[in-house]
Design an enzyme around this catalytic site. Structure first.
Site: not given
Length: 659
Positions: A35, A114
């Site tokens: 992130f 993913k």
């Protein structure tokens, strides 16, 4: 943001993203969460969009991550293995859908997980597996065929005799990762499944790879010489039919609303999925339409990756302990009630610094919410204050080092609390490495690896031990170590005659580098005078501010420092300024600024030349600057010099000035 600040930030982001990408892709040792990395990349993309003139050809926005590991053969991909554009909100997905509808108003999408692993290509000839490669930089990868052959879920022979290249993701399941990690000693435990999978697959010895529980899911047909596919979803079904282990999560959607619902459903079941995921991939199903939409150099325009917000869990803050790092920074660590987050058991996490604890209002005994940002690094999100019972305890950072007992101080303008003990065991190795380095005493042959050898073999423990080590002790480190030991002893003896500024820089006073060490040496003439200097005398010294003065003053008041200086003096280390008479002061009262990469000199060498001719080297450009010596890829200092009309010189012009 103005152009100068934009250029500086773009340069900084290029360095940061390159460093973190290397740690992730090449070293398989991430230092920040996915992130945090994504946010840095987003900021870089936005700045490059606003200031395209500052786009660097080496920017990771222009490349696919990853390099070729030495020892593997190179493989040029017939079809590029591209990366995906990331989005973090459903609004961004809707914008993507609107762009795609310009090509066709009736779209079908395929949503897939993913998978958090390492991307590879598999090549089959007449149904036989003949070669496999990593993604690498997207154009060229590493030939890891023998390692891939150890993975049981990769078919060596397909059910049909076709020529085909497919792409998949190698991973380790959550269960297998936990079982493998449980067998490891605490200090050798693996950080996460993704990096274990990547590291296992890039072993030069396939026998090591074979011991790891690697698996693979195929998610794309790269090239097919026998069959012409028109639908991505149908291609995946066909791959299953001929023997491939295909991504089990593949959802055909009729519009963007179905896409969003599919992503939400995957997110709600994320914890129950047997393998790690770091998002959901959305692809246009129509393969002919994909051809029409096209790709950029780095990413396909017809696909996008939605990144889920970090998973959060509640736990209890049982205690806060403090660790001392190699730089002396004292870091508070949260000891928490063990909890499973994003597939890993978490029992502790960093609390960064004193300000972080105050900002979160953390108390020992609190119920807290934690997350693994990007499924890598656990962090405290917030305190659940409504669950407090009044028995929680406040925490205070220590005022003395928990390792050596020296004062632990927090300087003005800094968040970190530091131990200032020069002989603190937590810092000894780093301090010795710095002392012997080129910036310090410049002891030839005593580089980082040799220092670590000496330290790990208990031959040196502190800086002063360098001057008391015996030749025969050094000889024992190498099979034929007599010459090496002799050279090193000579280099150590030679360093005793270094000028005072090198010693001042080498002993590791905070905020003191080579430049300020020279200023202090010239001002005080001896280490004894510097040690006895008052705070006022230090503050009024050129190039020494209040914070630096306090750092010097406090450093020389420590018993550990006094003990070190005494041992160095007894060993015969020079502690006085060596007066040099220089008849050539051609640069007297001239101020130079160095910028960019110099080809013929190091920064230190160029600075020494300038100072030997009576000049001064500054770190910033101003109206008082006389010359800016600019090397390759000079940055904001060059721009500032141009704006102020300061004379800019090349290395060739600099050589004319000094010869």
């Amino acid at each position: 943001m103005d152009k100068i600040k934009a250029k500086e930030r773009i340069d900084e982001l290029n360095k940061l993203t390159a460093y973190y990408a290397k740690k992730y892709y090449d070293d398989d040792k991430p230092e920040i969460s996915d992130f945090e990395y994504d946010m840095l990349m987003n900021e870089l993309k936005n700045l490059e969009r606003a200031f395209p003139e500052y786009i660097n050809k080496d920017s990771l926005t222009q490349k696919v991550g990853g390099t070729i590991k030495e020892g593997f053969k190179k493989v040029t991909h017939i079809v590029s293995l591209q990366s995906l554009q990331d989005v973090f909100s459903f609004d961004e997905l809707i914008s993507f859908d609107e762009r795609m509808k310009k090509f066709d108003s009736h779209l079908k999408y395929v949503v897939e997980t993913k998978i958090d692993g390492l991307s590879v290509s598999l090549e089959y000839k007449n149904g036989e597996f003949i070669r496999g490669a990593t993604r690498g930089n997207g154009q060229v990868g590493e030939d890891i065929t023998e390692n891939l052959r150890t993975i049981k879920s990769i078919p060596k022979k397909l059910k049909e005799n076709i020529d085909i290249i497919v792409r998949g993701e190698v991973f380790i399941s959550k269960k297998n990762f936990d079982e493998l990690n449980a067998k490891q000693e605490e200090k050798n435990k693996f950080a996460n499944a993704r990096n274990l999978a990547a590291g296992s697959l890039r072993q030069l010895d396939s026998k090591i790879t074979a011991t790891r529980p690697l698996d693979i899911y195929i998610f794309n047909v790269q090239k097919s010489d026998n069959i012409k596919f028109t639908s991505h979803y149908e291609a995946l079904i066909y791959l299953e039919k001929i023997g491939f282990n295909v991504n089990p999560v593949k959802i055909l959607c009729g519009d963007i609303n179905e896409v969003i619902n599919a992503i939400k459903k995957i997110g709600s079941q994320r914890e129950d999925i047997s393998f790690g995921i770091d998002g959901a991939v959305v692809k246009i199903d129509d393969l002919n339409l994909r051809e029409e939409i096209g790709t950029t150099f780095k990413t396909p325009k017809w696909a996008i990756a939605y990144k889920y917000p970090p998973e959060q869990k509640e736990t209890i803050l049982k205690d806060i302990i403090c660790n001392v790092g190699r730089t002396g920074v004292i870091t508070p660590m949260a000891i928490i009630e063990p909890v499973i987050v994003a597939g890993s058991k978490i029992s502790k996490t960093t609390l960064h610094n004193e300000d972080f604890i105050k900002e979160k209002n953390l108390k020992i005994g609190d119920h807290i919410l934690i997350q693994k940002a990007g499924d890598v690094i656990p962090e405290v999100v917030k305190v659940l204050k409504e669950k407090r019972k009044g028995q929680e305890k406040s925490f205070k950072m220590p005022s003395i080092c928990p390792i050596c007992g020296a004062p632990a101080i927090r300087e003005e303008g800094e968040a970190a609390v530091r131990c200032i003990g020069i002989e603190c065991k937590a810092q000894n190795l780093r301090n010795i490495i710095h002392f012997a380095s080129r910036e310090g005493m410049n002891i030839e042959g005593l580089g980082e690896k040799v220092v670590e050898q000496l330290y790990n073999n208990n031959l040196i423990e502190t800086i002063s031990d360098i001057y008391y080590i015996k030749k025969e002790e050094i000889e024992s480190l190498k099979k034929e170590g007599k010459k090496f030991a002799s050279n090193l002893i000579n280099a150590i003896e030679k360093s005793k005659n270094n000028d005072l500024d090198r010693l001042i820089c080498a002993i590791g006073i905070r905020h003191i580098g080579t430049k300020s060490a020279k200023t202090l040496a010239k001002r005080f003439k001896s280490l004894k005078n510097l040690m006895n200097a008052t705070l006022e005398e230090l503050i009024i010294t050129n190039d020494v501010g209040k914070i630096t003065a306090e750092s010097i003053y406090n450093f020389f008041k420590q018993e550990q420092t006094i003990d070190l200086i005494k041992k160095l003096k007894n060993a015969g280390v020079n502690m006085k300024l060596i007066e040099k008479k220089n008849a050539d002061n051609r640069f007297e009262q001239k101020i130079f600024v160095l910028t960019g990469a110099l080809q013929k000199y190091t920064r230190e060498e160029a600075s020494n030349i300038i100072e030997n001719f009576g000049g001064k080297v500054s770190g910033s450009v101003s109206k008082k600057t006389d010359y800016v010596l600019a090397g390759e890829e000079a940055g904001s200092k060059l721009i500032k010099a141009q704006e102020l009309e300061v004379e800019i010189i090349t290395e060739e012009e600099f050589e004319k000035l000094i010869n």
